[in-house]
Design a protein around this motif. Structure first.
Motif, PDB file in Angstrom:
ATOM      1  N   ALA A  81      -2.452  23.908  18.112  1.00  0.00           N
ATOM      2  CA  ALA A  81      -2.116  23.615  16.712  1.00  0.00           C
ATOM      3  C   ALA A  81      -1.831  22.140  16.461  1.00  0.00           C
ATOM      4  O   ALA A  81      -2.034  21.655  15.350  1.00  0.00           O
ATOM      5  CB  ALA A  81      -0.911  24.454  16.275  1.00  0.00           C
ATOM      6  N   CYS A  82      -1.375  21.396  17.443  1.00  0.00           N
ATOM      7  CA  CYS A  82      -1.068  19.988  17.215  1.00  0.00           C
ATOM      8  C   CYS A  82      -2.352  19.221  16.902  1.00  0.00           C
ATOM      9  O   CYS A  82      -3.275  19.217  17.716  1.00  0.00           O
ATOM     10  CB  CYS A  82      -0.383  19.380  18.433  1.00  0.00           C
ATOM     11  N   PRO A  83      -2.420  18.567  15.752  1.00  0.00           N
ATOM     12  CA  PRO A  83      -3.659  17.890  15.366  1.00  0.00           C
ATOM     13  C   PRO A  83      -3.947  16.635  16.190  1.00  0.00           C
ATOM     14  O   PRO A  83      -5.037  16.082  16.100  1.00  0.00           O
ATOM     15  CB  PRO A  83      -3.409  17.524  13.897  1.00  0.00           C
ATOM     16  N   MET A 135       1.236  12.056  14.869  1.00  0.00           N
ATOM     17  CA  MET A 135       1.117  11.615  13.481  1.00  0.00           C
ATOM     18  C   MET A 135       2.323  12.066  12.645  1.00  0.00           C
ATOM     19  O   MET A 135       2.315  11.952  11.435  1.00  0.00           O
ATOM     20  CB  MET A 135      -0.194  12.111  12.895  1.00  0.00           C
ATOM     21  N   GLU A 136       3.327  12.609  13.318  1.00  0.00           N
ATOM     22  CA  GLU A 136       4.604  12.963  12.689  1.00  0.00           C
ATOM     23  C   GLU A 136       4.447  13.986  11.572  1.00  0.00           C
ATOM     24  O   GLU A 136       5.178  13.954  10.584  1.00  0.00           O
ATOM     25  CB  GLU A 136       5.316  11.691  12.190  1.00  0.00           C
ATOM     26  N   CYS A 137       3.479  14.899  11.744  1.00  0.00           N
ATOM     27  CA  CYS A 137       3.231  15.873  10.682  1.00  0.00           C
ATOM     28  C   CYS A 137       4.319  16.933  10.625  1.00  0.00           C
ATOM     29  O   CYS A 137       4.624  17.450   9.547  1.00  0.00           O
ATOM     30  CB  CYS A 137       1.867  16.521  10.866  1.00  0.00           C
ATOM     31  N   GLY A 138       4.891  17.274  11.768  1.00  0.00           N
ATOM     32  CA  GLY A 138       5.959  18.279  11.766  1.00  0.00           C
ATOM     33  C   GLY A 138       5.493  19.687  12.078  1.00  0.00           C
ATOM     34  O   GLY A 138       6.301  20.611  12.114  1.00  0.00           O
ATOM     35  N   THR A 139       4.198  19.870  12.321  1.00  0.00           N
ATOM     36  CA  THR A 139       3.682  21.214  12.611  1.00  0.00           C
ATOM     37  C   THR A 139       4.387  21.830  13.821  1.00  0.00           C
ATOM     38  O   THR A 139       4.793  22.991  13.790  1.00  0.00           O
ATOM     39  CB  THR A 139       2.165  21.152  12.873  1.00  0.00           C
ATOM     40  N   ARG A 189       7.271  21.195  14.917  1.00  0.00           N
ATOM     41  CA  ARG A 189       8.661  21.505  14.586  1.00  0.00           C
ATOM     42  C   ARG A 189       8.740  22.866  13.907  1.00  0.00           C
ATOM     43  O   ARG A 189       9.610  23.688  14.231  1.00  0.00           O
ATOM     44  CB  ARG A 189       9.230  20.431  13.652  1.00  0.00           C
ATOM     45  N   ILE A 190       7.816  23.097  12.970  1.00  0.00           N
ATOM     46  CA  ILE A 190       7.817  24.355  12.218  1.00  0.00           C
ATOM     47  C   ILE A 190       7.598  25.537  13.177  1.00  0.00           C
ATOM     48  O   ILE A 190       8.198  26.588  13.038  1.00  0.00           O
ATOM     49  CB  ILE A 190       6.688  24.342  11.150  1.00  0.00           C
ATOM     50  N   ILE A 191       6.722  25.331  14.161  1.00  0.00           N
ATOM     51  CA  ILE A 191       6.408  26.420  15.093  1.00  0.00           C
ATOM     52  C   ILE A 191       7.442  26.522  16.225  1.00  0.00           C
ATOM     53  O   ILE A 191       7.874  27.618  16.578  1.00  0.00           O
ATOM     54  CB  ILE A 191       4.996  26.223  15.705  1.00  0.00           C
ATOM     55  N   GLU A 248      10.588  24.726  16.804  1.00  0.00           N
ATOM     56  CA  GLU A 248      12.024  24.431  16.725  1.00  0.00           C
ATOM     57  C   GLU A 248      12.884  25.689  16.559  1.00  0.00           C
ATOM     58  O   GLU A 248      13.960  25.778  17.171  1.00  0.00           O
ATOM     59  CB  GLU A 248      12.296  23.431  15.590  1.00  0.00           C
ATOM     60  N   ASN A 275       8.977  17.896   5.303  1.00  0.00           N
ATOM     61  CA  ASN A 275       9.738  18.317   6.485  1.00  0.00           C
ATOM     62  C   ASN A 275      11.238  18.455   6.214  1.00  0.00           C
ATOM     63  O   ASN A 275      11.903  19.281   6.826  1.00  0.00           O
ATOM     64  CB  ASN A 275       9.492  17.361   7.643  1.00  0.00           C
ATOM     65  N   TYR A 309      -7.630   8.682  10.936  1.00  0.00           N
ATOM     66  CA  TYR A 309      -7.478  10.136  11.068  1.00  0.00           C
ATOM     67  C   TYR A 309      -6.007  10.422  10.836  1.00  0.00           C
ATOM     68  O   TYR A 309      -5.158   9.789  11.463  1.00  0.00           O
ATOM     69  CB  TYR A 309      -7.909  10.560  12.475  1.00  0.00           C
TER      70      TYR A 309
END
Ligand SMILES: Cc1cc2nc3c(=O)[nH]c(=O)nc-3n(C[C@H](O)[C@H](O)[C@H](O)COP(=O)(O)OP(=O)(O)OC[C@H]3O[C@@H](n4cnc5c(N)ncnc54)[C@H](O)[C@@H]3O)c2cc1C
Ligand code: SF4
Lengths: 98, 435
Positions: free
Chosen positions: A45-47, A67-71, A73-75, A77, B166, B279
């Motif tokens: 999942a990490c882009p 890229m600090e998207c937070g994905t 973290r959501i999954i 944390e 976030n 990207y």
């Protein structure tokens, strides 16, 4: 994950600018023997493909291309699998276009 | 120990934070804005369509100096299967108006410009500063922040949380929950550079005219998601986003999805020969009305994506962010001039005003859409697009089959795939959620 796709995302990250905060990773994976389903999900999942399996079968994170998207973290944390913060001010990804 | 005091601290210099800081500074308040990026915009990602009306309320003459790319004259919706797309294109000369309604922008550049307006209005803007914690007075009132830059605390009468989707600080301070995987989408995006004339020829544009394509279908592999292509002056912004829960469930890698989208035969010719220069990845709130958390409390308000104020159906977010930031700031200015404390009792004015605006009214209208899309993603994003493509092919291909028979075939393919009750149920559910 085959070699072809791993090459591709790393190439993508080369387009980006980063200021890496050496020695201060903003994401940490909790020590584990066997990875949880959440940790395993992060491999895909990490882009930026920051998560990888080491040769002991544990999940490791390298935040240089993050890229600090937070994905993650959501999954990861809620189960306590990872600790997630923003990088220190000024560090991390620097988008020119966004 | 509180070292320095401000009327208001704004956390974040994105769309919502800049709107709030600008509004308060214009009213003469002593404002400190803190942003973790090198400059406002350096952490922010958007498609990006900018809606003029909401910006005009903040910077009336923005058209004279904002870094705008193209004004939109055409909107394309594509339903895609692996080899085709069925499109609805709306183009109108009416959009070539004196004060256009929608523009494409490049977020990092746009934010930098808006931030310069915030400084000109008199706010103190401190970049490269991550806020690490909210400071509470022991009785539940937020009285300031701690940052990673200096020791000690910075105090303020009110803290405006414009920290984006976030929303780390709000979660840590237990003001709201962490977004759930089925309520946020992850979008990945690339910037493709091409000569201006090439973009204009490929998209059928003159001068600064612009076009956007929004696409759904098998490109998201049965996940709830959408692809987008936005034409800027000298680059094309394209990407795809799907629910985080769906990425988790399917183990599809986001960059593979993006690559497949780029290689789609309908899309590939548009970006052929381009040079990729960035990207990026970012989350988008998708939960809608039902996920809006508490919007204010003693000494704080939350605005923009951090409050999940995003209309996923219409792909609107920045305008909701700007509007909520402005409305919160106006409420704060009003309380300040009345000389009342920044407590929940009085800050309720923010929510009251927001409830009457398009922000909450639109989100309320679509309150059932997110769930419908998420629970039926296989049908809406895989089965139907395939059926529609088949039906179109059946319609246009001339092969000697009588038309009546062709229609029967098409009808049968729909009924076989979804059954009559399924089809009618879907139509009914969409109509009800859209109402
Ligand atoms: C791919 C994509 C396409 C989109 N397309 C559109 C579109 O076409 N039109 C549209 O209207 N909307 C669109 N959106 C949505 C839109 O981008 C958001 O709704 C909008 O940016 C929200 O603004 P915000 O100010 O709330 O958050 P952000 O713009 O995310 O700003 C938050 C800011 O806070 C800073 N910050 C966060 N935490 C801290 C901290 N602890 N300390 C210091 N600083 C902090 C961040 O660095 C950032 O600058 C899109 C979003 C994405 C991801
Ligand atoms: S924040 Fe996003 S890019 Fe960074 S490691 Fe997590 S998932 Fe990957």
């Amino acid at each position: 994950m085959n070699a072809e796709s791993s090459v591709r995302v790393e190439e993508k990250l080369f387009y980006n600018r980063y200021l890496v905060d050496v020695g201060h990773p903003h994401i940490k994976v909790r020590a584990h023997m066997k990875p949880s389903p959440q940790l395993l999900a992060l491999l895909k999942a990490c882009p930026a493909r920051c998560y990888e399996l080491n040769d002991k079968g544990q999940v490791e994170v390298t935040v240089d291309g993050c890229m600090e998207c937070g994905t993650c973290r959501i999954i990861g944390e809620p189960s306590g699998d990872i600790e997630w913060s923003y990088p220190r001010g000024g560090y991390g990804v620097l988008f020119k276009f966004g | 120990m509180i070292e320095e005091r401000f009327d208001a601290i704004v956390v974040g210099a994105g769309m919502a934070g800049n709107a709030a800081a600008l509004t308060m500074a214009k009213h003469g308040m002593k404002v400190l804005q803190l942003e973790r990026g090198e400059y406002s915009g350096s952490k922010n990602v958007q498609g990006a369509i900018l809606y003029a009306d909401m910006l005009q309320k903040l910077v009336p003459d923005f058209r004279d100096h904002a870094p705008l790319e193209r004004h939109l004259v055409e909107q394309r919706f594509w339903i895609m299967d692996d080899r085709s797309h069925v499109g609805l294109h709306y183009r109108s000369e009416d959009f070539n108006e004196e004060l256009p309604n929608r523009y494409t922008v490049i977020r990092a550049q746009f934010d930098k410009w808006l931030s310069s307006k915030v400084r000109e209005a008199g706010a103190t803007v401190l970049c490269e500063t991550t806020v690490t914690e909210l400071v509470e007075n022991g009785f539940g009132k937020i009285i300031g922040v701690r940052t990673d830059r200096r020791d000690g605390e910075i105090g303020a009468d009110v803290v405006v949380l414009a920290e984006g989707v976030n929303g780390l600080l709000g979660t840590r301070a237990k003001l709201r929950e962490r977004p759930k995987p089925n309520k946020v989408a992850l979008a990945v995006k690339e910037m493709h550079f091409l000569p201006r004339e090439t973009i204009e020829a490929r998209f059928n544009l003159r001068g600064d005219e612009g076009v956007v394509i929004e696409a759904a279908g098998t490109i998201s592999r049965g996940m709830t998601g959408m692809g987008f292509v936005y034409a800027n002056k000298e680059c094309i912004s394209l990407g795809i986003g799907c629910l985080v829960a769906d990425f988790q469930r399917t183990a599809e890698a986001p960059y593979r999805l993006l690559d497949r989208f780029k290689r789609h035969p309908s899309l590939a010719p548009l970006i052929d020969g381009s040079e990729v220069k960035e990207y990026s990845a970012h989350l988008i709130p998708e939960g809608g009305y039902k996920e809006i958390p508490r919007l204010y409390g003693d000494g704080w308000v939350v605005v923009g994506d951090a409050a999940q104020l995003n209309n996923a159906i219409h792909r609107e977010g920045s305008n909701l962010a700007m509007t909520s930031g402005r409305i919160a700031a106006e409420a704060i200015c009003q309380l300040k001039s009345r000389g009342v404390p920044m407590t929940a009792k009085y800050l309720a004015l923010y929510k009251k005003t927001l409830d009457r605006s398009f922000v909450i009214k639109d989100l309320k209208k679509y309150k059932d859409m997110p769930r419908l899309m998420h629970t039926n993603s296989q049908n809406f994003f895989l089965t139907y697009p395939q059926l529609v493509s088949k039906a179109m092919q059946n319609y246009v291909r001339v092969d000697g089959t009588p038309k009546a028979e062709k229609e029967k075939l098409t009808m049968r393919s729909f009924v076989n795939a979804r059954s009559w009750t399924g089809l009618l149920g879907d139509a009914f559910r969409i109509a009800r959620a859209w109402r």
